[in-house]
Write an enzyme that holds these catalytic residues in place. Structure first.
Site, PDB file in Angstrom:
ATOM      1  N   GLN A   1      39.014  60.612  45.504  1.00  0.00           N
ATOM      2  CA  GLN A   1      38.425  59.669  44.562  1.00  0.00           C
ATOM      3  C   GLN A   1      37.465  58.735  45.278  1.00  0.00           C
ATOM      4  OE1 GLN A   1      42.777  59.020  42.930  1.00  0.00           O
ATOM      5  NE2 GLN A   1      41.433  57.712  41.731  1.00  0.00           N
TER       6      GLN A   1
ATOM      7  N   GLU B   1      43.118  58.092  45.922  1.00  0.00           N
ATOM      8  CA  GLU B   1      42.247  56.921  46.104  1.00  0.00           C
ATOM      9  C   GLU B   1      42.123  56.578  47.590  1.00  0.00           C
ATOM     10  OE1 GLU B   1      42.758  53.598  43.435  1.00  0.00           O
ATOM     11  OE2 GLU B   1      41.696  52.236  44.755  1.00  0.00           O
TER      12      GLU B   1
ATOM     13  N   ARG C   1      48.243  43.389  40.771  1.00  0.00           N
ATOM     14  CA  ARG C   1      48.068  43.811  39.381  1.00  0.00           C
ATOM     15  C   ARG C   1      49.389  43.729  38.619  1.00  0.00           C
ATOM     16  NH1 ARG C   1      44.152  46.388  35.954  1.00  0.00           N
ATOM     17  NH2 ARG C   1      42.525  46.379  37.527  1.00  0.00           N
TER      18      ARG C   1
ATOM     19  N   ARG D   1      47.820  55.764  38.366  1.00  0.00           N
ATOM     20  CA  ARG D   1      47.429  55.369  37.007  1.00  0.00           C
ATOM     21  C   ARG D   1      48.145  54.104  36.504  1.00  0.00           C
ATOM     22  NH1 ARG D   1      46.700  60.386  32.813  1.00  0.00           N
ATOM     23  NH2 ARG D   1      44.878  59.608  31.726  1.00  0.00           N
TER      24      ARG D   1
ATOM     25  N   PHE E   1      48.214  51.328  38.382  1.00  0.00           N
ATOM     26  CA  PHE E   1      48.026  50.558  39.608  1.00  0.00           C
ATOM     27  C   PHE E   1      48.861  49.277  39.629  1.00  0.00           C
ATOM     28  CE2 PHE E   1      45.248  48.352  42.779  1.00  0.00           C
ATOM     29  CZ  PHE E   1      45.040  49.380  43.671  1.00  0.00           C
TER      30      PHE E   1
ATOM     31  N   THR F   1      40.425  44.325  40.732  1.00  0.00           N
ATOM     32  CA  THR F   1      40.750  42.909  40.930  1.00  0.00           C
ATOM     33  C   THR F   1      40.029  42.354  42.158  1.00  0.00           C
ATOM     34  OG1 THR F   1      42.761  43.560  42.059  1.00  0.00           O
ATOM     35  CG2 THR F   1      42.931  43.019  39.726  1.00  0.00           C
TER      36      THR F   1
ATOM     37  N   ALA G   1      40.589  52.210  38.781  1.00  0.00           N
ATOM     38  CA  ALA G   1      40.654  51.037  37.908  1.00  0.00           C
ATOM     39  C   ALA G   1      40.078  51.338  36.518  1.00  0.00           C
ATOM     40  CB  ALA G   1      39.948  49.840  38.557  1.00  0.00           C
TER      41      ALA G   1
ATOM     42  N   GLU H   1      43.380  54.638  32.369  1.00  0.00           N
ATOM     43  CA  GLU H   1      44.757  54.235  32.646  1.00  0.00           C
ATOM     44  C   GLU H   1      45.535  53.661  31.457  1.00  0.00           C
ATOM     45  OE1 GLU H   1      42.979  51.897  35.873  1.00  0.00           O
ATOM     46  OE2 GLU H   1      44.763  52.406  37.031  1.00  0.00           O
TER      47      GLU H   1
END
Ligand code: MTE
Ligand code: HPA
Ligand code: MOS
Length: 782
Positions: free
Chosen positions: A213, A248, A326, A358, A360, A458, A527, A733
């Site tokens: 990713q 990721e 998160r 997914r 996060f 974020t 994200a 997500e």
């Protein structure tokens, strides 16, 4: 075509691939015919070597002796490599430098890469990797997050986010409750496992094909590992066979090993993990221990809540900082928490380093507040939905989150009211109560849960994207951007954007592989922001070219710029002499003859976001995505087995770019979330060995596990108030969290065993075993 409220949408467009139409995924045909090329399908260059990894069998130990003679002597073996052979940085960590590629004399989890071996065939490499003789000096291993807290073992400092005075509020409240619950992790279980192939190029450079990713990060980590620089490595990824966050950060490990081996041997090298190794060696969703104390009034309205979150991060930080942040941001879900304290521990354990999945960290936070709300309703013997509703964020008051972001796009009440009606929620609640009164063994349960999910990375600086668009003289287009395709349809959506901007059919656009040499410094596709970011960047590039073409046409045909319009594969030239039309390709050709540049880059950065991590306050999210789901289950209280009888979903995609793709994301996300909360269970032995590392012991949902009656709708005419690409909303997500309704429907069924008198202590995942435990507790209390 659905009409968007965005005036830049072409209202009468008949091009194939117009915005808002359900054009099929660009690779759908290739997917089903086997023609789609994944990393392992790329034609192998001559002399390619296959790499396998030798793994640690200890959770925490010093390596006192590493004897690889037998490995090197095994048939087909060409090279072995340990930490000592790494010419550059022995690290693939995305944030901190705490992720060794090959263990440097110390192992910190079972499955950690200790050495690599390259051989002529896959089987030879994998067999040879088992022949090492490794002596360990065991150290104390911490496997469980509870133990990590006791021993102050953390990958990052604990964080606290506080608003108001929750202790005072809980103390003064009419009612209060406290409890704790454990919430399991989840393996990404992408169909295509982790893989990378590295090919040596001139002068020691490398071209790396990676299932990632985040090609840019792979580029940097591989370059550093081989002791070179970013300019010396190109990373490419046409598509992944699923990623779900699992690709990721951690593909960098796989690519670094392949790259190091290619660098050492001068041959192309490929490392492909098999399923067991993939599950053992790479990170998963964080499991959590959650503690809470809550004060509320007799309506169930929360006046204060005190949360403790402790997640199992594993042996390194990886993305755990942002993930646990998160969780802190999302433990409000759709509810206004006036007085709240959140303590978040990021536990260091001698297990694989957990990573993105997914949602996060968001799903874990939302799970927690839903648990609290469910407790409150059962304690007060009230309808759970009424308790939810009286805690919802308001539109003009009670609309500021605990991190000080004002919510301006709240549609949760509309969504929930609509769903209550269309799903016949109230009538079914009655029917289910009636059914349960007459049914001793089989119990049904129902729950409606909302979703509010913040969209943006974020870490503010990650919210940027680039694109590259070329128009060729025959009017066809080459499209590239920094996003990656993992099945979510990003490439199709971005191509729709360009098709729309240039008003040409989507099949005139060549969608090309993510490539660090075309678009640099891209963030991970994550994200859920892929189409928001890359769609805007590609739009900017296409608009540059369109602007140049308009300027040229105006001059060439002696008309005003406003009289040049792109429509339906043509360019309409207005003016006093009447309208003239020419094909898009014709105009392009003329422009080329006049030496107009037909290539452009585009750049986008999300506006209006700003957020101070030190105080956890500001505006981390550009906007929120909303949805709600009603799930109904039936549970066999003798075995804990259960079925998902009916699910109704209403989800907000703004003005959808592609309804078919978005529906697929909603359905897929929901089912994946249901798997997390019901059947997927990760088990570690006391020694720290993952015992569930194949589909035989780790059960993801099958087709037969989908809801028997599945009714999915998208919210109509809800253009995103935030100025996103054609007013669409991110969808990757958020729908996963709609599956919280499945867990709470099961909890509802279990609670009926005790005639609703006792609050059931159901742990997640609600496997048959967990359900049975909760049922037996209910029975004991009767
Ligand atoms: N859909 C499919 N088919 N495969 C995937 O791997 N990953 C999810 C989601 N949907 C995924 C998926 C995750 S974790 C994210 S963050 C988003 O897609 C990323 O893509 P997007 O930002 O383009 O939506
Ligand atoms: N989501 C997904 N991936 C990320 C994020 C996020 O918020 N931040 C950093 N990587
Ligand atoms: Mo998704 S977990 O942000 O890759």
């Amino acid at each position: 075509m659905r009409m968007g409220a965005d005036p830049t949408r072409q209202q009468e467009s008949t091009i194939v691939g117009a915005i808002g139409t359900s054009v099929p995924h660009d690779s759908s045909q290739l997917h089903v015919t086997g023609g789609a090329i994944y990393t392992d399908d790329i034609v192998e260059s001559q002399g390619l070597l296959h790499v396998a990894v030798g793994m640690s069998s200890r959770a925490h130990a010093k390596i006192t002796n590493l004897d690889l003679d037998a490995v090197l002597a095994a048939p087909g073996v060409v090279a072995v490599m340990t930490a000592d052979d790494i010419p550059g940085a022995n690290n693939f960590g995305p944030v901190l430098d705490d992720d060794p590629i090959l263990a440097p004399g110390l192992v910190e989890y079972i499955g950690q890469a200790v050495f690599a071996v390259a051989a002529e065939t896959v089987d030879e490499a994998r067999k040879a990797a088992l022949l090492a003789s490794i002596d360990y000096d065991d150290l104390e291993a911490i496997i469980d997050p509870r133990e990590a807290i006791e021993k102050n073992s953390f990958v990052l400092p604990s964080e606290t986010l506080e608003r108001g005075d929750c202790r005072q509020a809980i103390g003064a409240a009419e009612h209060s409750l406290k409890g704790n619950v454990s919430l399991g992790g989840q393996d990404q279980f992408y169909l295509e496992g982790q893989i990378a192939m590295a090919e040596p190029a001139e002068d020691g450079d490398l071209v790396v094909y990676s299932s990632t990713q985040h090609p840019g990060e792979v580029q940097h980590r591989v370059a550093a590992a081989i002791g070179k620089q970013a300019k010396d490595v190109i990373v490419e990824c046409r598509r992944m066979g699923g990623a779900f966050g699992g690709k990721e950060s951690q593909p960098a490990l796989i690519a670094c090993i392949a790259g190091l081996m290619a660098n050492k041997t001068g041959h192309a090298c490929k490392l492909r993990l098999d399923r067991d190794v993939d599950m053992i060696m790479t990170g998963k969703r964080h499991d959590f221990i959650i503690g809470y104390e809550v004060g509320f009034d007799s309506n169930g309205r929360i006046s204060g809540v005190d949360f403790m979150f402790a997640s199992r991060c594993g042996m390194s930080a990886d993305l755990s900082g942002a993930i646990n942040d998160r969780t802190m941001f999302h433990c409000d879900n759709a509810y206004f928490l006036e007085n709240v304290r959140i303590i978040s521990h990021r536990c260091k354990t001698n297990t694989v380093s957990n990573t993105a999945f997914r949602g996060f960290g968001g799903p874990q936070g939302m799970f927690a507040i839903e648990y609290v709300i469910d407790d409150i309703a059962r304690y007060l013997n009230k309808d759970v939905l009424e308790v939810r509703k009286c805690n919802f964020y308001g539109k003009t008051e009670r609309n500021i989150t605990h991190y000080q972001q004002k919510i301006k796009d709240n549609v949760i009440a509309e969504i929930v009211d609509d769903l209550v009606d269309t799903a016949d929620y109230r009538q079914r609640v009655e029917e289910i109560r009636e059914f349960n009164r007459g049914s001793a063994v089989l119990k049904r349960g129902i729950a409606l849960t909302p979703v509010k999910f913040g969209i943006s990375f974020t870490a503010t600086h990650l919210n940027q994207a680039g694109a590259l668009v070329h128009v060729y003289t025959d009017g066809t287009v080459h499209l590239n951007h920094g996003g990656t395709e993992m099945g979510q349809g990003l490439f199709t959506k971005v191509a729709q954007v360009v098709a729309n901007e240039l008003q040409i059919d989507i099949d005139r656009i060549k969608i090309t592989a993510s490539d660090t040499s075309k678009v640099p410094n891209a963030s991970a596709t994550a994200a859920s922001a892929g189409s928001d970011l890359n769609g805007k960047a590609a739009q900017a590039a296409a608009r540059k070219i369109r602007k140049r073409l308009i300027r040229f046409a105006a001059k060439h045909f002696s008309v005003a710029k406003s009289e040049v319009q792109f429509r339906n594969n043509e360019v309409h030239i207005g003016g006093a002499n009447g309208e003239q039309r020419l094909a898009f390709a014709e105009l392009v050709h003329l422009a080329w003859l006049a030496r107009v540049s037909l290539s452009a880059t585009g750049f986008y950065r999300t506006p209006k976001i700003n957020y101070d991590r030190a105080t956890f306050s500001g505006r981390p999210f550009f906007y929120f995505a909303y949805g709600a789901a009603v799930s109904e289950v039936i549970v066999d209280t003798l075995t804990g087995e259960n079925r998902l009888l009916r699910v109704d979903i209403l989800h907000d995609c703004g003005d959808s770019l592609n309804p078919a793709i978005d529906m697929g994301q909603i359905e897929g996300g929901f089912v994946q979330g249901a798997g997390w909360l019901t059947s997927e269970e990760l088990c570690w032995s006391e020694a720290g060995e993952l015992q569930t590392h194949a589909p035989s012991t780790y059960k993801i949902p099958a087709c037969s596990d989908r809801p028997i009656d599945f009714r999915v709708r998208m919210l109509e005419s809800n253009a995103n108030p935030a100025s996103t690409i054609y007013r669409s909303k991110a969808v990757g997500e958020p729908p996963l969290m709609l599956a919280l309704s499945v867990f709470y429907a099961i909890r509802d069924a279990v609670s009926s065993v005790g005639e609703q008198r006792r609050i059931p202590r159901l742990q997640a995942p609600a496997t048959p075993e967990a359900i049975l435990n909760a049922v037996m507790e209910q029975q004991a209390s009767r």
